[in-house]
Write an enzyme that holds these catalytic residues in place. Sequence first.
Site, PDB file in Angstrom:
ATOM      1  N   HIS A 183       0.938  -1.239   0.064  1.00 53.74           N
ATOM      2  CA  HIS A 183      -0.087   0.163   0.061  1.00 53.74           C
ATOM      3  C   HIS A 183       0.836   1.317   0.010  1.00 53.74           C
ATOM      4  O   HIS A 183       0.516   2.235   0.284  1.00 53.74           O
ATOM      5  CB  HIS A 183      -0.971   0.031   1.358  1.00 53.74           C
ATOM      6  CG  HIS A 183      -1.869  -0.909   1.388  1.00 53.74           C
ATOM      7  ND1 HIS A 183      -2.323  -1.616   2.665  1.00 53.74           N
ATOM      8  CD2 HIS A 183      -2.742  -1.357   0.352  1.00 53.74           C
ATOM      9  CE1 HIS A 183      -3.545  -2.220   2.319  1.00 53.74           C
ATOM     10  NE2 HIS A 183      -3.881  -2.369   0.917  1.00 53.74           N
ATOM     11  N   ARG A 244      -8.065 -11.396   6.164  1.00 55.25           N
ATOM     12  CA  ARG A 244      -6.595 -11.880   6.499  1.00 55.25           C
ATOM     13  C   ARG A 244      -6.474 -11.576   8.110  1.00 55.25           C
ATOM     14  O   ARG A 244      -7.108 -10.525   8.568  1.00 55.25           O
ATOM     15  CB  ARG A 244      -5.737 -10.977   5.878  1.00 55.25           C
ATOM     16  CG  ARG A 244      -5.405 -11.320   4.597  1.00 55.25           C
ATOM     17  CD  ARG A 244      -4.268 -10.457   3.695  1.00 55.25           C
ATOM     18  NE  ARG A 244      -4.645 -10.123   2.523  1.00 55.25           N
ATOM     19  CZ  ARG A 244      -4.411  -8.893   1.945  1.00 55.25           C
ATOM     20  NH1 ARG A 244      -4.040  -7.869   2.624  1.00 55.25           N
ATOM     21  NH2 ARG A 244      -4.795  -8.673   0.504  1.00 55.25           N
TER      22      ARG A 244
END
Length: 402
Positions: A183, A244
């Site tokens: 990211h 996740r």
Amino acid sequence: MTGTRVLVLNSGSSSVKYQLLDMRDSSRLAVGLVERIGEETSRLKHTPLANGGEAREQTGPIADHEAALKAVAEELDKDGLGLGSPELAAIGHRVVHGGRQFTEPTVIDERVLAEIERLIPVAPLHNPANLTGIRTAQALRPDLPQVAVFDTAFHTTMPESAARYAIDVETADEHRIRRYGFHGTSHAYVSRATAKLLGKAPEDVNVIVLHLGNGASASAVRAGRCVDTSMGLTPLEGLVMGTRSGDLDPAVIFHLARVGGLSMDDIDTLLNKKSGLIGLCGDNDMREIRRRVDEGDERARLAFDIYIHRLRKYIGAYYAVLGRVDAIAFTAGVGENAAPVREAAVAGLEGLGLAVDAERNGARSDEPRLISPEGARVAVAVVPTDEELEIATQTYALVGSL
Ligand code: ADP
């Protein structure tokens, strides 16, 4: 360079997202996505923002990335924005894993392609799809500069103390095991935009960025440079995410294998796709989780609490890493929209100078904004991320300097 347009491509394993931008004013001329590539029910949604903004959709089989990109090119052609246009200056590709070597956006040549390919073992899901997108775009416009913008690049400034796991150094180096972070394009953009919101230069502020989307990561940014981030070798480490687990004792994996009898692939799927919020309560959309919490649903409450607990731990950790914090910035789907998450993340932390003003936090806007009370020691901000604009900006700057 003559053109002023940049096409940004984000190629996933079964999808391609794209935006065509005019870099004279950073405006979007067209946006769209192709989903379910390789299936019978592929879907292309194209919105020509420059020409009225009426979205067009088509469904039907799109066999592979090449067919997908050709279909996108046809849609762009219909609006006079085709890939053949001399106005197109470059194509910018999001590439997930750039390892340690790619610290900057990079013009793609054979050597760069080979390096991205060499990194496939550490990014088996992402880099192959990114490579396919690049090769397909090259085939369509071989004359055009193609630029790779890496998700990992912003994090390459992390010191060794943050980037290394405490495992045997030779083994780690042999297998290139270290914390890369992801990211990065978003963390870079949002940390700079936060400095701007405060009326300061990026070099003059320390910011904790909380990118909370379906995937989620935190980063500690000192004077414009990343010094720590929560994702590691892969995007599995760190915060609780939509599907996740984030951080867990690595011995959980041995236990699941030895005692539970699960295969490595089963465990991989469990931790990446069936854990996090969805594993805890069956939903990964924060809107739905909040609705259930408000109805008194216990499992949704527990999932929310675990999500917040982890987030607060990272805020505390990065506070300590940075020493002085000027701002905390919330971004991405959850960070930009979920006021209860922002409120709970800093509740009771007035001692650290952290607080949100209820009215500011509850107000909706697409603009970067402060949600901390007037005169707060640490600014708490909501800063919408824009990874495509960042990729286009970096791409355009690079080809402009060639
Ligand atoms: P990604 O790019 O990782 O797929 P996004 O940044 O688009 O994810 O974030 C998607 C997530 O944002 C959704 O799964 C949902 O949990 C959350 N989200 C989106 N809109 C809202 C909203 N209005 N309120 C709360 N959460 C939201």
